[in-house]
Motif scaffolding. Structure first.
Motif, short mmCIF file in Angstrom:
data_model
loop_
_atom_site.label_atom_id
_atom_site.label_comp_id
_atom_site.label_asym_id
_atom_site.label_seq_id
_atom_site.Cartn_x
_atom_site.Cartn_y
_atom_site.Cartn_z
N VAL A 113 0.01 0.32 6.58
CA VAL A 113 1.22 1.02 6.78
C VAL A 113 0.78 2.41 6.10
N HIS A 114 -0.16 2.30 4.79
CA HIS A 114 -0.45 3.54 4.23
C HIS A 114 -1.49 4.42 5.06
N GLU A 115 -2.24 3.61 6.11
CA GLU A 115 -3.25 4.55 6.78
C GLU A 115 -2.35 5.40 7.98
N THR A 116 -1.32 4.68 8.51
CA THR A 116 -0.42 5.34 9.49
C THR A 116 0.70 6.06 8.94
N HIS A 117 1.19 5.53 7.73
CA HIS A 117 2.45 6.48 7.31
C HIS A 117 2.22 6.76 5.74
N PRO A 118 1.34 7.55 5.45
CA PRO A 118 1.03 7.98 4.21
C PRO A 118 2.19 8.32 3.32
N GLU A 119 3.25 8.81 3.74
CA GLU A 119 4.39 9.23 3.31
C GLU A 119 5.38 8.02 2.77
N VAL A 120 5.23 6.71 3.30
CA VAL A 120 6.02 5.63 2.89
C VAL A 120 5.43 5.21 1.52
N ARG A 121 6.25 5.06 0.77
CA ARG A 121 5.89 4.39 -0.65
C ARG A 121 6.71 2.86 -0.93
N VAL A 122 5.92 2.01 -1.16
CA VAL A 122 6.27 0.51 -1.12
C VAL A 122 6.52 0.20 -2.54
N VAL A 123 7.71 -0.56 -2.99
CA VAL A 123 7.87 -1.04 -4.21
C VAL A 123 7.76 -2.74 -4.09
N LEU A 124 6.82 -3.37 -4.59
CA LEU A 124 6.33 -4.66 -4.19
C LEU A 124 7.10 -5.45 -5.51
N SER A 125 7.75 -6.58 -5.11
CA SER A 125 8.16 -7.51 -6.08
C SER A 125 7.57 -8.84 -5.72
N GLY A 126 6.84 -9.52 -6.49
CA GLY A 126 6.38 -10.86 -6.45
C GLY A 126 7.24 -11.75 -7.34
N SER A 127 8.10 -12.66 -6.66
CA SER A 127 8.70 -13.46 -7.74
C SER A 127 9.25 -14.67 -6.65
N ARG A 136 21.65 -4.76 -2.38
CA ARG A 136 20.43 -3.84 -2.05
C ARG A 136 19.44 -3.90 -3.44
N GLU A 137 19.12 -5.38 -3.75
CA GLU A 137 17.93 -5.73 -4.62
C GLU A 137 16.91 -5.53 -4.03
N THR A 138 16.59 -5.45 -2.61
CA THR A 138 15.53 -5.17 -1.94
C THR A 138 15.90 -4.78 -0.57
N ASP A 139 14.69 -4.34 0.20
CA ASP A 139 15.13 -3.85 1.59
C ASP A 139 14.53 -4.82 2.62
N ILE A 140 13.51 -5.46 2.20
CA ILE A 140 12.83 -6.65 3.08
C ILE A 140 12.62 -7.90 2.06
N ALA A 141 12.94 -8.98 2.57
CA ALA A 141 12.43 -10.07 1.86
C ALA A 141 11.82 -11.04 2.56
N ILE A 142 10.38 -11.62 2.01
CA ILE A 142 9.90 -12.59 2.75
C ILE A 142 9.70 -13.78 2.03
#
Length: 290
Positions: A113-127, A136-142
């Motif tokens: 993602v960073h290589e192709t879209h350098p202006e995208v900032r990801v906030v990653l939560s591991g729980s 709206r606690e998150t945008d994507i959940a896996i």
């Protein structure tokens, strides 16, 4: 009542203590106490009873919370629609997942993602906790649980068999257990599952004859415990192979596979920055050449 006051009211009603409400709101607890007291003064009503167990809603407080929830839903809908119309491949995307999935799949995808879209900032939560996309606690959940909501867009990323694994060191010291029995063997288990079952199993074999030496509430800790030779443990075959562990009773699997689901809110699925992240996540779970 303005929206800031409504946020204070909702947080305190849900968390029931000033400290926890302040943590959710990212303010100090004195601010929460002061704002709620001012709201009560403005309304001329007592909204909370201060009890040893925490802040409890009064009957008037329950009415106020019901109205505040309507304000919350309107605010969330506005935010979703505004963000969903954003065609810029830039800005923040929040992802919530487990520690194992983050390390093995999500973070490698974020490099792309960073290589192709350098202006995208990801906030990653591991729980291991389940987050609320509607709020709206998150945008994507896996996650490994399939949610049931008409407002969510689901995609199955993986379906893995669950196998029994041990380290080479453990098997050299203790040998391979007789198939169908854990007698005389040590076990490493996923703590929430172990506590919730009257008769817990590993690969559908009752654990009763084994000895639990470690119970972990996170996948990475479970995998590390197996790798360190603490005992036998059940993990997805895909991850056990990545860790270089030895498969025990390879013909046995858990009857239910380990499924990985990607979930996002339908209002965000066409947002450019979210779409860019989703595409890379799909590729990461599909594997090389996919």
């Amino acid at each position: 009542m303005n929206w800031d006051d409504a946020r204070m009211l909702l947080a305190l009603s849900r968390e029931q203590t000033l400290r926890r409400a302040a943590r959710v709101l990212r303010v100090d607890q004195a601010t929460v106490g002061r704002r709620v007291a001012a709201l009560e003064a403005d309304l001329g009503s007592t909204l909370f009873l201060r009890t040893p167990a925490g802040y409890q809603l009064t009957a008037i407080g329950e009415v106020a919370v019901e109205m505040a929830q309507k304000m919350e839903q309107a605010a969330l809908e506005l935010a979703r629609r505004t963000r969903g119309a954003d065609n810029e491949e830039a800005g923040e995307v929040r992802i919530a997942t487990t520690d194992s999935l983050a390390l093995e799949f999500v973070i490698p995808a974020l490099r792309q993602v960073h290589e192709t879209h350098p202006e995208v900032r990801v906030v990653l939560s591991g729980s291991s906790e389940i987050v609320n996309l509607s709020q709206r606690e998150t945008d994507i959940a896996i996650r490994n649980q399939r949610p049931d909501s008409p407002d969510l867009v689901l995609r199955k990323l993986a379906s893995w068999q669950m196998g029994l694994f041990a380290s080479a060191d453990y098997l050299a010291r203790r040998g391979v257990p007789e198939e169908g029995s854990f007698a005389g063997h040590d076990l490493v288990v996923y703590e929430p599952y172990w506590r919730d079952r009257a008769e817990p199993t590993l690969v559908d074999v009752p654990m009763g004859e084994g000895r639990v030496v470690m119970a972990a509430n996170a996948s990475m800790m479970l995998r590390r415990g197996i790798a360190e030779g603490l005992g036998l443990g059940e993990i997805p075959v895909e991850l056990g192979q990545r860790d270089g562990l030895r498969r025990v009773w390879p013909q046995r699997t858990r009857s239910q596979p380990y499924e990985v689901w990607m979930v996002t809110h339908q209002d965000l699925r066409h947002t450019a920055r979210v779409r860019a992240v989703i595409d890379q996540l799909v590729r990461a779970f599909a594997g090389p050449g996919e």
